[in-house]
Structures are given as structure tokens and as C-alpha cells.
Motif scaffolding. Structure first.
Motif, PDB file in Angstrom:
ATOM      1  N   HIS A 203       0.791  -1.131  -0.158  1.00 55.93           N
ATOM      2  CA  HIS A 203       0.123   0.070  -0.116  1.00 55.93           C
ATOM      3  C   HIS A 203       0.970   1.314   0.161  1.00 55.93           C
ATOM      4  CE1 HIS A 203      -3.457  -2.704   1.054  1.00 55.93           C
ATOM      5  NE2 HIS A 203      -2.753  -3.236   1.953  1.00 55.93           N
ATOM      6  N   TYR A 204       0.828   2.209  -0.900  1.00 56.86           N
ATOM      7  CA  TYR A 204       1.465   3.493  -1.073  1.00 56.86           C
ATOM      8  C   TYR A 204       0.179   4.489  -0.939  1.00 56.86           C
ATOM      9  CZ  TYR A 204       5.390   0.502  -2.459  1.00 56.86           C
ATOM     10  OH  TYR A 204       6.357  -0.430  -2.506  1.00 56.86           O
ATOM     11  N   MET A 205       0.828   5.550  -0.188  1.00 55.75           N
ATOM     12  CA  MET A 205      -0.031   6.643  -0.153  1.00 55.75           C
ATOM     13  C   MET A 205       0.228   7.785  -1.246  1.00 55.75           C
ATOM     14  SD  MET A 205      -2.086   8.468   1.971  1.00 55.75           S
ATOM     15  CE  MET A 205      -2.565  10.347   2.032  1.00 55.75           C
ATOM     16  N   ILE A 206      -1.041   8.134  -2.020  1.00 53.11           N
ATOM     17  CA  ILE A 206      -0.864   9.078  -3.022  1.00 53.11           C
ATOM     18  C   ILE A 206      -1.291  10.415  -2.522  1.00 53.11           C
ATOM     19  CG2 ILE A 206      -1.552   9.717  -5.282  1.00 53.11           C
ATOM     20  CD1 ILE A 206      -2.246   6.688  -6.038  1.00 53.11           C
ATOM     21  N   HIS A 207      -0.482  11.413  -2.620  1.00 55.72           N
ATOM     22  CA  HIS A 207      -0.780  12.541  -2.017  1.00 55.72           C
ATOM     23  C   HIS A 207      -1.348  13.665  -3.129  1.00 55.72           C
ATOM     24  CE1 HIS A 207       1.844  11.634   1.590  1.00 55.72           C
ATOM     25  NE2 HIS A 207       2.662  11.241   0.676  1.00 55.72           N
TER      26      HIS A 207
END
Length: 538
Positions: A203-207
């Protein structure tokens, strides 16, 4: 492109971040040029060199020079169109329209709306299509603005991390690079990209930073989410390359009118896998070709209520480390009740570990750590859902062919509104896995599950050994009440035994949370896989 000007704008004129819309298709014929299709959104990202502009295709994420006479003279805007003007939308579902003058289309096809809305319908035409059937009335509830994320098959909306993992761990999605985008649970304006890679879901945060665009890495922003995804589909800037959007439904999830009631005629029992006081467990086929496990209950009204309760608990829980419930066969009620779940081929963990150990092929420490981390992941999910299992033990952990493990048997599980659950029944319970406060005061909580998890670790790192070896339940009960715990087993790493001791703290409030256990053991598993973890046996 060279530094000479040939009309148009002077060399070096910048128009950064300005959008244009492609009027025609263009196939690049020279190195450094950019291909695009009619309707593509093109963002000018650098200097104009005469009639050639440096731009990024938002759809593909690629950058290159474009011929300015192939794009609209005005900047593309995401602003809402005025009534009656043309606008481009994307189908969010299939639509087959039998009435005359209506347009049929497939999900994700692009449509240009060219008329005024009347009663939820508007005239439109399919982009890239010709002929009499390429134009007609379009129902507005079947389309979304192209700038809307709903039109994209990779966007899943506000689903949880656990739901994303369940979806990406489905058989049809378990391929490296399969991905989805969901609303972030940590930010009101950001997103999360979840990707299946190397046997796990990352899981990766997209800002989302307003005028700064969207980004995973602040030094590499993109104007839109599609542009970001297109870039990482071509350039592996992280530990993966995006390939295919996740499919939203598993074929095994298709039901009839009642989503949980399964027709008895659709289930064909096969080999018996085990039996107990409640009945038998079978390997079975559901809907002709779907392999499942079936718990067949003896005709006992009290047990029938408990199994129905177990099914009710399981249907509310979805996580890749929990055994998936497909449904219940409850009709006619004069025949045995069947609980239909996914089939986990290698069976119970304690038997699996003992069999390998007795045959001289025990699992490595790395595999044992991985299994422990997976159980901790599932229990951390239950912790967040306010569910206590109350029967966490190796006999209720099942092993798949790839050595992944899943938590099963939710017959004693309960949703709790407060901090604990007070047991009122007097039926037997597994003493050697039970926390002191549960033995003495009949109080169960997430922390009593943590105690049981410590016992489970003991079972795992003794390759299926019994806790409190050599004594029966009555003596074990006395030992637990007196504060006695298991000794460190031979060959167990000191770090693991220290964690067991934390789980067996007499004060429940001093035991670690499952979220903490998952983080720690998950870190051990990754370090071991990378060859950076070396343990001495105690």
C-alpha cells in the motif's frame, strides 16, 4: 528539438501546466515526438519550439513534442460545461438500450454528450465509432465525467485496507502488478494505491496537493491520477510496475437472490477431511467446478444455532488471512446444515507442522516467522473490528498449498461493544490456550486473544508441540491460575520467546496489541526474506 524558431512562439516560451485537447489522432514518426488520440488531454510541460510543444499525454503519462495544429486553440478545462454544450464522459457500466434512438455501450467507453439533458437522458455519440449506431440517447446514471474517478476501472472508492487486500488476493487478481486505487483512510484529500507484488499486497499513499498535482514522491508530481498511474505502468519507480486493474468481483462470490443462502443441489460432497462432535468436514464441489470445504452439522438444534451464529460472524468479516465464507445451506431445515467455505488444502496447522517434523523435514525459522506474521495480520484486523476469537490455536489455523495460513473456526467468536465479553455458558473450553482472567472470571477480550496468540507461537516454534506438555487440563488450569507459563522450547530463538512472555503478562493491559505484534513479526519476516535476520537459538 533545436533552438531555432520557425514561427509560432519563440524558443523558450513556457506554458507549464496548461492543458490542451487533441483534435486529431497523431502517430509519432520521430524520436522525441509524442503520440496521442483524438480527445486526449495534453499538458504543456516545457518550452515551445515553433509549432512544436513539449507536452505530457495525461492518458498515457508519456512526454514528448506535439504539433500545435493538432490540438484545440483553447486550454482544456475541467470546469462543468454549460447546459447544451458538448462534454466528454466515460461509461461506468454496460448499457444495452432496446428502445429506438438510444445508444448502447460498454463500460469504460468514451462518449461525447452533444445535447441538452431531458429527464435523465442526453444525446451522445461514441468517440472513435462511426455509423448509425454510434449516436443516440444516453442515460446519465450510466456515465461519469472523464475527470471523475468513477469512470476508471481501477478506482474502488472508499473501501478499507482489508477489503483491498481481500480483493487483490482473489485468485483472478494474484498477479504481480495488479492494482487498485481507493480513497485514503488517513487523509481526506489523498488516495492509496494497493498493489499485488511478490506474494503480498503493498500500500502506498498518493498525496493530493491541490495545484501541485498528485504524487507518490514529491519530487515527481503528476497533474492527474491517470497520469500518475500511466507513468508507473511504464517506469518502475517503486518496487513494482503496474500492469492490470483488479477485477472487482470473484466468480466464487456470485450468488442467487439471497447472497448467503446456497441451494443444496449446488453442493456435492466428496472426501471427508475430518470429523468431531459437531459433525464432519468434507471436500466438496459447489456450482459444478468450484472446490470448497463444507462443515456438515449433525441434526442438533442447539449446535445448529451456533453454526448459524458462526456464519453470521464470518459474513461480516473480510480479510486475506481469514477463511472466506461462501454461504450456508439451511434449507430444508430437516436436513443437516452446511457451512460452505473456501478450501484450504493442507488442513490444520498443528497436524501440518507435526507431520513435517516427524518425517525429518521441519519448516525453516523463516517459514515459521512468516506464518506467525500472517496470523498476527488477521488478528490485528479482528482487533480493529472489535471481534474476539476466543479459540485461537494451531488447530484452527489452516495451511494453503503455498504455505500461506488463514484463521478459521469462528464458532466462539463474538463482536464486543465495550472492552471485554463475559462468558455465561458453562460448556467446556480449551484450558491450555485460555488466559488467567478468562479462567478465573470468565472475562474475554482482545488481550485474552493475545495470550492465546502467545500459546500459538509456542505451538508453531515447537513444530506442533502441545503447550504445558505432560500435564492434563486440570493441572494446566492450576498452573495458569498460579501464574506459571510455558518454558522456552528447545531451538526457539530468544527474541521469539521474549515475545511469548509479553503475550503471557498476567496484567492484560501490559500485553501488546495485535497491531504491534503484526508490525514487529512482519518486520522479522521481511528481514529474514532479505537475508538480514540471524537468530541464535536459545
Amino acid at each position: 528539438m533545436s533552438g531555432s524558431s520557425s514561427g509560432g512562439g519563440p524558443v523558450g516560451d513556457k506554458d507549464d501546466g496548461l492543458y490542451y485537447e487533441a483534435r486529431y489522432d497523431y502517430e509519432a514518426t520521430r524520436t522525441g515526438d509524442l503520440s496521442f488520440s483524438v480527445g486526449d488531454n495534453l499538458m504543456v510541460t516545457g518550452p515551445r519550439a515553433g509549432s512544436w510543444w513539449l507536452a505530457t499525454n495525461v492518458r498515457t503519462g508519456q512526454t514528448g513534442y506535439i504539433p500545435s495544429n493538432y490540438v484545440n486553440s483553447r486550454a482544456f478545462s475541467n470546469a462543468a460545461p454549460t447546459p447544451g454544450s458538448t462534454r466528454r464522459v466515460r461509461a461506468i457500466k454496460d448499457h444495452t438500450s432496446p428502445p429506438p434512438n438510444c445508444l448502447s455501450f460498454k463500460q469504460h467507453q468514451r462518449i461525447e454528450l452533444i445535447g441538452k439533458e431531458e429527464g435523465g437522458w442526453v444525446k451522445g455519440r461514441l468517440l472513435g465509432s462511426t455509423g448509425d449506431d454510434a449516436e443516440g440517447l444516453v442515460p446519465l446514471d450510466c456515465v461519469a465525467e472523464e475527470s471523475s474517478l468513477q469512470g476508471h476501472e481501477w478506482y474502488m472508492g472508499r473501501i478499507s485496507r482489508e477489503e483491498a487486500e481481500t480483493l487483490l488476493n482473489a485468485t483472478e487478481n494474484r498477479r504481480d502488478g495488479t492494482y487498485l486505487v481507493r480513497d485514503s483512510t488517513q487523509s481526506t484529500s489523498g488516495y492509496t494505491i494497493s498493489v499485488y507484488s511478490g506474494g503480498e499486497v503493498l500500500h502506498y499513499m498518493i498525496h493530493a496537493a491541490g495545484n501541485e498535482g498528485v504524487y507518490l514522491n514529491k519530487s515527481l508530481p503528476f497533474p492527474t491520477l491517470p497520469a500518475l498511474l500511466a507513468h508507473y505502468s511504464i517506469h518502475p519507480g517503486l518496487s513494482f510496475t503496474l500492469t492490470t486493474p483488479a477485477k472487482k468481483e470473484s466468480p466464487a462470490d456470485v450468488r442467487g437472490e439471497d447472497p448467503w443462502e446456497i441451494d443444496r443441489e449446488c453442493v456435492v460432497l466428496g472426501e471427508m477431511l475430518g470429523q468431531g462432535q459437531f459433525g464432519e468436514v468434507y471436500r466438496a464441489k459447489w456450482n459444478v467446478d468450484i472446490e470448497v470445504a463444507v462443515k456438515a452439522l449433525k441434526n442438533d438444534c442447539m449446535r445448529r444455532k451456533e453454526i448459524v451464529q458462526e456464519g453470521a460472524t464470518m459474513r461480516r468479516l473480510r480479510h486475506p488471512r481469514l477463511v472466506k465464507l461462501y454461504g450456508i445451506v439451511n434449507k430444508p431445515t430437516d436436513q443437516p446444515l452446511l457451512l460452505v467455505t473456501e478450501l484450504i488444502p493442507r488442513g490444520a496447522l498443528h497436524k501440518h507442522l507435526r507431520h513435517l517434523n516427524e518425517n525429518g523435514h521441519p519448516h525453516s525459522l523463516g517459514v515459521l516467522v512468516k506464518m506467525s506474521a500472517q496470523v498476527a495480520s488477521g488478528m490485528a484486523y479482528l482487533e480493529g473490528e472489535k471481534v474476539i476469537h476466543r479459540d485461537l490455536a494451531a488447530r484452527n489455523i489452516l495451511v494453503a498449498n503455498n504455505l500461506d495460513v488463514k484463521i478459521a473456526d469462528f464458532g466462539l467468536a463474538r463482536f464486543i461493544k465495550g472492552e471485554f465479553y463475559l462468558r455465561q455458558s458453562t460448556k467446556e473450553f480449551p484450558v491450555k490456550w485460555t488466559a488467567p482472567e478468562s479462567l478465573v472470571h470468565c472475562i474475554y477480550s482482545t488481550k485474552s486473544d493475545v495470550w492465546s496468540f502467545g500459546i500459538l507461537l509456542y505451538e508453531i516454534f515447537t513444530h506442533g508441540g502441545l503447550p504445558y506438555p505432560g500435564v492434563g487440563s486440570k493441572v494446566a488450569s492450576e498452573l495458569i491460575r498460579a501464574g506459571e507459563v510455558n518454558k522456552c522450547p528447545p531451538g526457539c530463538p530468544s527474541q521469539v520467546f521474549a515475545l511469548m512472555m509479553q503475550c503471557w503478562h498476567l496484567d492484560p493491559s501490559q500485553r501488546p496489541a495485535f497491531a504491534t505484534l503484526h508490525q514487529l513479526i512482519g518486520h522479522w519476516a521481511k528481514e529474514w526474506q532479505a537475508g538480514r535476520l540471524y537468530w541464535a537459538e536459545k
